[in-house]
Design an enzyme around this catalytic site. Sequence first.
Site, mmCIF file in Angstrom:
data_model
loop_
_atom_site.group_PDB
_atom_site.id
_atom_site.type_symbol
_atom_site.label_atom_id
_atom_site.label_comp_id
_atom_site.label_asym_id
_atom_site.label_seq_id
_atom_site.Cartn_x
_atom_site.Cartn_y
_atom_site.Cartn_z
ATOM 1 N N TYR A 1 39.842 31.899 56.796
ATOM 2 C CA TYR A 1 41.256 32.282 56.824
ATOM 3 C C TYR A 1 41.844 32.059 58.216
ATOM 4 C CZ TYR A 1 45.432 35.125 57.019
ATOM 5 O OH TYR A 1 46.728 35.529 57.226
ATOM 6 N N ASP B 1 42.320 33.971 48.446
ATOM 7 C CA ASP B 1 43.620 34.140 47.784
ATOM 8 C C ASP B 1 44.732 33.425 48.547
ATOM 9 O OD1 ASP B 1 42.495 36.661 49.219
ATOM 10 O OD2 ASP B 1 44.642 36.658 49.680
ATOM 11 N N LYS C 1 37.919 41.167 45.224
ATOM 12 C CA LYS C 1 39.255 41.577 45.677
ATOM 13 C C LYS C 1 40.288 40.682 44.996
ATOM 14 C CE LYS C 1 41.196 39.898 49.171
ATOM 15 N NZ LYS C 1 41.677 39.370 50.466
#
Length: 521
Positions: free
Chosen positions: A265, A300, A372
């Site tokens: 990320y 995500d 998650k």
Amino acid sequence: MTAKSKLGLDIKKVNRARELAKDIALDVQKFVERHTTVSVERTICRLLGIDGVSKGGVPLPNVVVDQIKEKNLLGDGISLYLGNAMLETGLSAQEIAEEIAGNRLDITELPMHDLDDIKALLEPLVNESIAFIKGNREKRESLIARLGEGSQPFLYVIVATGNIYEDVIQAQAAARQGADIIAVIRSTGQSLLDYVPYGPTTEGFGGTFATQENFKIMRKALDEVGEEVGRYIRLCNYCSGLCMPEIAAMGALERLDVMLNDALYGILFRDINMQRTMIDQFFSRVINGFVGVIINTGEDNYLTTADAYEAAHTVLASQFINEQLALIAGISEEQMGLGHAFEMNPEIENGFLFELAQAQMAREIFPKAPLKYMPPTKHMTGNIFKGHIQDALFNVISIWTKQGIQLLGMLTEAIHTPFMADRYLSIENARYIFNNLRNIGDEVQFKENGIVQRRAKQVLHEATELLEKIRELGLFSALEKGIFADIERSRYGGKGLDGVAEKTNSYFNLFIPKMLEGENR
């Protein structure tokens, strides 16, 4: 993977993907083990008790590590010079840091003692630090045993006022409304600071600075409200950016429970140098694994820049890689909050079924992980009624596929930072759906070779092909080619590369082997 796949997934293909990911992760680890960073060394300082700031406001861990970095001695590691200085002067680590900050001591100029004597001096201090962290893990387990906890999916909400004291008010209100996890959003840009701010803060922008004092304040508030509502409330923050392992250490010292902890990320969305952050990530995950923190990974986010339908296989491939990197760092499967998201364009026909296939697939492939699951954000608009329905569909899939951690969608996602009333509506939405559909996943089978099964098989196949390609290239080269999130990053670009050094033969870090051995778990 579960014994019998409802999706008809090929176990051999799953195993092949996992083998490829393991090879990719081990290749990265070879690089990691030969290097250290300024943040890794500052983390050792923190774990040895160095805290506070200089008269100029510079954190003392930075002051100490900068002294060896400026002499091009970072590769020797701070343990060598700090331990030697303690042996030579008889001062504590904190006192030495204060002497350096006052320009009264240069630890690189002291006579060097025998390496075994230095390690012997540090070892009891390391053991004491590890024992303290172990105590925090045991305290969490004790509180959960006494108070209980919410049922999964845990209801996860954010607070982001910029003022830790306002955050406390909102966090306690959310817990009373039913939230199980409170995430304190960090101030914008903190991930790019090569130091950790100090003390309580009230002026963050878009969030609140992650400081050890702020962690302490919020931990106390959640413990208090946990006693009031009769269940343990987990605290989440962001163990990412240029101070990844330092924040892991601070979280361990203040008993945080969940950490966003994903180097990929930072590379993709914060342009942090990939060499720097992969090294930092390893130590941060060793700490998180030892203290029992659930890590959250950031797959995500890939779907905020790439199309969720077209790029679904990149999410799965990244989950496989993150799983293997986490295992190397000693994180159990039960601590892996692998990320994914409900980000399919709502205009796609059967988009719900494609989302269902993705979520069920993740559940079957990573059966022990508290996955998650992130809410729709990319396709949320100012139409709050449609947004509330999108969140409801997201909640249906979550309970159907037994996700572990549910970041609740907000109907006002596209308008403003949530009000307390928005959180209440979101919690109400989720609790209503979770209660009424609690066992739907046990009751409903998928049509053989129907839309859901075909979609899952397609994504698994494409993810395996992608992992084959990444293994051939190596992860760093794959990131340079923009394989994830359609974003290209150079291994020599981004923030933080000047804080990386190759280890010398004198280097040692006593915390890593002790934590990996799990001698205190």
